[in-house]
Design an enzyme around this catalytic site. Structure first.
Site, PDB file in Angstrom:
ATOM      1  N   ASN A   1      -6.078  -2.909   1.961  1.00 43.27           N
ATOM      2  CA  ASN A   1      -6.059  -4.311   2.231  1.00 43.27           C
ATOM      3  C   ASN A   1      -7.498  -4.627   2.560  1.00 43.27           C
ATOM      4  O   ASN A   1      -8.181  -4.026   3.074  1.00 43.27           O
ATOM      5  CB  ASN A   1      -5.190  -4.687   3.527  1.00 43.27           C
TER       6      ASN A   1
ATOM      7  N   ARG B   1       0.878  -1.245   0.012  1.00 47.01           N
ATOM      8  CA  ARG B   1      -0.181   0.030  -0.039  1.00 47.01           C
ATOM      9  C   ARG B   1       0.821   1.138   0.138  1.00 47.01           C
ATOM     10  O   ARG B   1       0.738   2.403  -0.676  1.00 47.01           O
ATOM     11  CB  ARG B   1      -0.964  -0.109   1.124  1.00 47.01           C
TER      12      ARG B   1
END
Length: 91
Positions: A37, A19
Site C-alpha cells: 500500500n 495485497r
C-alpha cells in the site's frame, strides 16, 4: 527470459484484501516480486517472471479482488531485482 514491471493500481484498492489476493495469484502463476500500500491510497507492485505470467497478473490487477474498484493501472517496464518469492509489505 526474465522480465519485470512496476504496477501502480488506483481506485478503491486498500482495505479490500488487494495485497493478499494479488500475492496469492502471483504465487500461483510463479511470479516473483512484492506488493504494498502507498500513502496516497494506491497499491504499488513489482512483478518478475515470463511475459505471459506478467501479462496475466497485470490483467488480474485491472479488476482486483471482489470488493475492489480499480480505476487505473499504470504499468512501467523496469529491471529485474532478483526477487525470491512474492512478498506483501505489511506497513
Amino acid at each position: 527470459m526474465l522480465r519485470a514491471v512496476q504496477v501502480r493500481i488506483t481506485g478503491r484498492v486498500q482495505g479490500v484484501f488487494f495485497r493478499a489476493s494479488c500475492a496469492e495469484y502471483a504465487r500461483q502463476l510463479g511470479v516473483r516480486g512484492w506488493v504494498r500500500n502507498e500513502p496516497d491510497g494506491t497499491v504499488l507492485a513489482h512483478f518478475e517472471g515470463g511475459w505471459n505470467s506478467i501479462e496475466e497478473i497485470v490483467q488480474w490487477c485491472r479488476k482486483g479482488p471482489r470488493r475492489a474498484d480499480v480505476t487505473d493501472v499504470e504499468v512501467t517496464k523496469v529491471a529485474p531485482i532478483g526477487a525470491d518469492g512474492f512478498d506483501v509489505d505489511r506497513e
